[in-house]
Write a protein that holds these residues in place. Structure first.
Motif, short mmCIF file in Angstrom:
data_model
loop_
_atom_site.label_atom_id
_atom_site.label_comp_id
_atom_site.label_asym_id
_atom_site.label_seq_id
_atom_site.Cartn_x
_atom_site.Cartn_y
_atom_site.Cartn_z
N VAL A 82 31.34 49.68 28.36
CA VAL A 82 31.62 49.50 29.80
C VAL A 82 32.84 48.60 29.95
O VAL A 82 32.82 47.44 29.51
CB VAL A 82 30.41 48.86 30.53
N GLY A 85 39.23 47.34 29.36
CA GLY A 85 40.21 46.30 29.07
C GLY A 85 40.43 46.23 27.57
O GLY A 85 39.94 47.09 26.82
N GLY A 108 37.67 51.27 37.55
CA GLY A 108 38.98 51.46 38.18
C GLY A 108 39.63 52.78 37.79
O GLY A 108 39.02 53.64 37.15
N TYR A 133 45.09 44.23 39.91
CA TYR A 133 45.60 43.60 38.67
C TYR A 133 44.49 43.29 37.67
O TYR A 133 44.76 42.99 36.51
CB TYR A 133 46.37 42.32 39.00
N ALA A 134 43.22 43.35 38.10
CA ALA A 134 42.12 43.06 37.16
C ALA A 134 41.33 44.31 36.78
O ALA A 134 40.87 44.43 35.65
CB ALA A 134 41.18 42.02 37.78
N GLY A 138 42.95 49.53 31.04
CA GLY A 138 43.75 48.44 30.46
C GLY A 138 43.25 47.07 30.89
O GLY A 138 43.63 46.06 30.32
N GLY A 141 44.48 43.06 31.11
CA GLY A 141 45.59 43.02 30.15
C GLY A 141 46.72 43.99 30.47
O GLY A 141 47.83 43.87 29.96
N LYS A 147 51.54 38.57 26.19
CA LYS A 147 51.73 37.61 25.10
C LYS A 147 50.54 37.78 24.17
O LYS A 147 49.43 37.91 24.62
CB LYS A 147 51.72 36.17 25.63
N VAL A 211 29.40 51.07 36.67
CA VAL A 211 28.07 50.81 36.11
C VAL A 211 27.38 49.82 37.04
O VAL A 211 27.87 48.70 37.25
CB VAL A 211 28.19 50.25 34.67
N ALA A 239 31.82 45.10 28.33
CA ALA A 239 33.12 44.40 28.24
C ALA A 239 33.78 44.44 29.61
O ALA A 239 34.84 45.02 29.79
CB ALA A 239 33.98 45.06 27.19
N VAL A 247 28.49 42.32 38.15
CA VAL A 247 27.81 42.53 36.86
C VAL A 247 26.94 41.32 36.52
O VAL A 247 25.78 41.47 36.11
CB VAL A 247 28.85 42.78 35.73
N ASN A 330 48.52 34.95 39.30
CA ASN A 330 48.71 34.99 37.86
C ASN A 330 50.17 35.35 37.61
O ASN A 330 50.92 35.56 38.57
CB ASN A 330 47.76 36.02 37.23
N ILE A 483 44.30 38.54 25.49
CA ILE A 483 44.27 39.93 25.04
C ILE A 483 43.78 40.04 23.60
O ILE A 483 42.88 40.84 23.29
CB ILE A 483 45.69 40.54 25.17
N ALA A 486 40.11 38.93 23.08
CA ALA A 486 39.19 39.91 23.68
C ALA A 486 39.13 41.17 22.79
O ALA A 486 38.06 41.74 22.56
CB ALA A 486 39.63 40.27 25.09
C1 LIG Z 1 48.46 39.05 35.54
C2 LIG Z 1 47.77 38.66 34.25
C3 LIG Z 1 48.56 38.26 33.16
C4 LIG Z 1 47.96 37.95 31.94
N1 LIG Z 1 48.77 37.66 30.86
C5 LIG Z 1 48.21 37.53 29.64
C6 LIG Z 1 49.03 37.39 28.49
O1 LIG Z 1 50.27 37.41 28.56
N2 LIG Z 1 48.42 37.25 27.27
C7 LIG Z 1 47.06 37.23 27.15
O2 LIG Z 1 46.56 37.12 26.03
N3 LIG Z 1 46.26 37.38 28.22
C8 LIG Z 1 46.81 37.54 29.46
N4 LIG Z 1 45.99 37.70 30.55
C9 LIG Z 1 44.53 37.65 30.35
C10 LIG Z 1 44.04 38.95 29.69
O3 LIG Z 1 44.53 40.03 30.41
C11 LIG Z 1 42.53 38.95 29.60
O4 LIG Z 1 42.15 37.83 28.80
C12 LIG Z 1 42.00 40.21 28.93
O5 LIG Z 1 42.43 41.35 29.64
C13 LIG Z 1 40.48 40.19 28.85
O6 LIG Z 1 40.07 41.40 28.28
P1 LIG Z 1 38.61 42.03 28.50
O7 LIG Z 1 38.66 43.38 27.93
O8 LIG Z 1 37.59 41.08 28.01
O9 LIG Z 1 38.41 42.11 30.09
P2 LIG Z 1 39.29 42.80 31.21
O10 LIG Z 1 40.69 43.00 30.74
O11 LIG Z 1 39.08 42.01 32.44
O12 LIG Z 1 38.66 44.26 31.37
C14 LIG Z 1 37.40 44.48 31.96
C15 LIG Z 1 37.34 45.90 32.50
O13 LIG Z 1 36.01 46.19 32.87
C16 LIG Z 1 36.03 46.97 34.05
N5 LIG Z 1 34.73 46.81 34.74
C17 LIG Z 1 34.25 45.67 35.31
N6 LIG Z 1 33.03 45.89 35.83
C18 LIG Z 1 32.72 47.19 35.60
C19 LIG Z 1 31.59 47.99 35.92
N7 LIG Z 1 30.53 47.49 36.56
N8 LIG Z 1 31.63 49.31 35.57
C20 LIG Z 1 32.71 49.83 34.91
N9 LIG Z 1 33.79 49.10 34.58
C21 LIG Z 1 33.80 47.78 34.91
C22 LIG Z 1 37.19 46.39 34.85
O14 LIG Z 1 37.68 47.30 35.81
C23 LIG Z 1 38.21 46.10 33.74
O15 LIG Z 1 39.08 47.16 33.54
C24 LIG Z 1 46.55 37.99 31.80
C25 LIG Z 1 45.75 38.36 32.91
C26 LIG Z 1 46.35 38.70 34.11
C27 LIG Z 1 45.48 39.10 35.29
#
Ligand SMILES: Cc1cc2nc3c(=O)[nH]c(=O)nc-3n(C[C@H](O)[C@H](O)[C@H](O)COP(=O)(O)OP(=O)(O)OC[C@H]3O[C@@H](n4cnc5c(N)ncnc54)[C@H](O)[C@@H]3O)c2cc1C
Length: 504
Positions: A82, A85, A108, A133-134, A138, A141, A147, A211, A239, A247, A330, A483, A486
């Motif tokens: 799930v 990202g 998304g 953006y969240a 992807g 990230g 970075k 979900v 995730a 969630v 951000n 990134i 994670a």
């Molecule tokens: C603008 C910005 C710039 C950043 N720059 C950097 C950088 O340069 N370097 C770096 O290391 N980190 C950076 N970060 C942080 C980095 O993006 C996050 O640490 C990373 O994306 C976390 O990864 P993740 O997979 O754990 O979660 P996320 O990337 O948050 O992914 C979670 C995914 O789950 C999906 N989701 C959520 N709930 C549900 C549900 N109920 N059902 C289905 N899908 C769901 C969401 O839509 C999302 O796509 C940045 C963040 C932002 C917003």
């Protein structure tokens, strides 16, 4: 024969392959046929800035490219992932490396469709709560700066994460640069390539699919329930990132264990990039061969950490909100980092012991309150010049990259005293460290930077799971941030699931 050698070059020499080969060959002896760069960093401690490189020289041998990973057609079983990202994408790729089919579910839209939605938010202040953006392919990230440094290399294989990024389209320089960076303009293509590979090998990718809850049988999580009511049965890697508050609430109401987590909160600061270049490279102009400079500051104010976070040279500040009525900012930057401005989070450590309430949602409520106080219609952000904030003067603003616009605001009025007072003292300390160059009339503070990490942890045991069948992973689980970490966490969750269910 292959030989490694360390060399120190001028920025101009480092930009020329023939100079690198000639200087490295001279130092190692003999005349090498070819080379690869193993490590590269900038030494800007002195006026005469140097590029330090470790070079691998090849004498009469073919040079080797980076190792690539091969994926198997799925056929040995399935698992639900799930969130698409970094954690969910790397979990899915890891499953496919072993022939297990991921069912990757993302609330998304695809990353291309997200480009339109994020533009609408930045330019017109119109938010799609499921594509921003969240949220979307992807994850957070996708439009990040990209970075790729992490402190979590003790656990998991950060090198493999970087090699996979290269395999899907990132430049090879991320493998040797001391500050690897992909860029917000390159990430969407890389993410699409990952998705195509997942589908090509039998994975199922579903966008715009929410979900709504987990399906349990006794203590075991056996699948997910979608908002449409459909149930999908398989072990679950969750995730969902740190912005999916629904969630956390759903997990709590189903009896899963959560706890509040420490985080860091503050502002984005924006300077002219030329000022940061002059500060870091000790010269008026960085010239043709040096990259836009970055910085990193850290200090303690009364035992509390204040530090720069996620610095984006040549970048812009973006609205990273997921709901109307809440403001979060951000930063991001394209690969070239050629923009006029540099921005960075400046954040203050916030501990659970700072809060009067102790329940799992205490930190989330605290940061939500800041996000609400900072919100203005159209996602305009409260802002104040750095010097006005430090000297406690009436707030004024200057030109910024933040598209939805800024509202001159005393940041003391929207940030809690514990944050604003530590921030003020921390910024003064950064001024002293930079011989006052960081504190300038041309610097703007924009609030709030609240989503530096998850405010909640989804508890898990040694096997990275909570009970049988649920593997909370990535930043939203509270065990990773950024990134690479994670992606590593998603990879490890997939390995743990395969060990438990498929004997791999
Ligand atoms: C603008 C910005 C710039 C950043 N720059 C950097 C950088 O340069 N370097 C770096 O290391 N980190 C950076 N970060 C942080 C980095 O993006 C996050 O640490 C990373 O994306 C976390 O990864 P993740 O997979 O754990 O979660 P996320 O990337 O948050 O992914 C979670 C995914 O789950 C999906 N989701 C959520 N709930 C549900 C549900 N109920 N059902 C289905 N899908 C769901 C969401 O839509 C999302 O796509 C940045 C963040 C932002 C917003």
């Amino acid at each position: 024969m292959i030989r490694d050698v360390d060399i120190s070059l001028s920025p101009e020499e480092a930009a020329s392959a023939s100079s690198i080969l000639a200087i490295a060959s001279r130092k190692a002896g003999g005349s090498a046929d070819d080379f690869t760069i193993i490590r590269k960093s900038i030494d800007a401690r002195r006026q005469d800035v140097k590029i330090q490189m470790r070079i691998r020289l090849y004498y009469g041998e073919k040079k080797l490219g980076p190792e690539s990973v091969s994926f198997k057609d799925a056929g040995k079983g399935k698992a639900i992932v799930v969130g698409a990202g970094p954690a969910g994408l790397f979990a899915s790729l890891t499953l496919l490396e072993h022939g297990i089919a991921p069912i990757l579910i993302e609330r998304g839209k695809s990353v291309r469709e997200r480009l339109r939605d994020t533009a609408l938010l930045s330019q017109k202040g119109i938010l799609d709560p499921e594509s921003n953006y969240a949220f979307g392919e992807g994850g957070a990230g996708a439009f990040s700066d990209g970075k790729l440094y992490t402190r979590s290399s003790k656990r998991g294989d950060a090198g493999k994460v970087l090699r996979l990024f290269v395999q899907f389209g990132a430049d090879e320089e991320i493998l040797y640069d001391s500050h690897p960076h992909i860029g917000s303009d390159k990430l969407p293509g890389i993410i699409e390539n990952m998705r195509c590979e997942i589908i090509r090998h039998g994975g199922d990718v579903r966008f715009s699919t929410l979900v709504a809850g987990l399906v349990r049988k006794g203590d075991e999580t056996i699948g997910v329930r979608l908002s449409s009511g459909e149930e999908i049965i398989a072990p679950v890697i969750l995730a969902t990132g740190h912005s999916a508050k629904d969630v956390y609430y759903s997990l709590q109401s189903s009896g899963y264990s959560l706890e509040a987590k420490s985080t860091a909160v503050g502002v984005r600061v924006e300077h002219k990039q030329s000022l940061i270049d002059a500060m870091q490279y000790h010269r008026k102009d960085r010239g043709l061969y040096l990259p836009p400079a970055s910085y990193s500051f850290v200090t303690q104010v009364n035992g509390r950490g204040v530090y720069s976070f996620c610095m984006c040279p040549g970048g812009s500040i973006v609205p990273a909100s997921t709901e109307e009525g809440h403001l979060v900012v951000n930063g991001m930057s394209p690969k070239s980092r050629r923009g006029e401005f540099a921005n960075s989070g400046i954040v203050v450590e916030l501990r659970c012991s700072d809060l009067p309430e102790k329940d799992p949602f205490a930190m989330l409520r605290y940061i939500e309150d800041i996000e609400r106080r900072c919100w203005n219609p159209g996602f305009a952000a409260p802002a104040e010049r750095l010097v006005d904030f430090i000297e406690d003067k009436a707030p004024s603003v200057i030109r910024t990259t933040y598209h939805p616009g800024v509202v001159p605001t005393r940041l003391d009025d929207v940030l809690p005293p514990i944050i604003s007072s530590s921030l003020r003292d921390g910024l003064k300390a950064f001024g002293r460290m930079s011989r006052s160059r960081f504190i300038t009339d041309d610097a703007l503070l924009i609030a709030p930077e609240t989503r530096t990490s998850s405010p909640i942890r989804i508890l898990r045991d040694e096997g990275m799971k909570q009970g049988r069948g649920l593997y909370p992973a990535g930043e939203g689980a509270g065990y990773a941030g950024g990134i690479v970490s994670a992606a590593i966490d998603g990879t490890e969750a997939a390995l743990s699931l395969m060990g438990d269910y498929y004997g791999q």
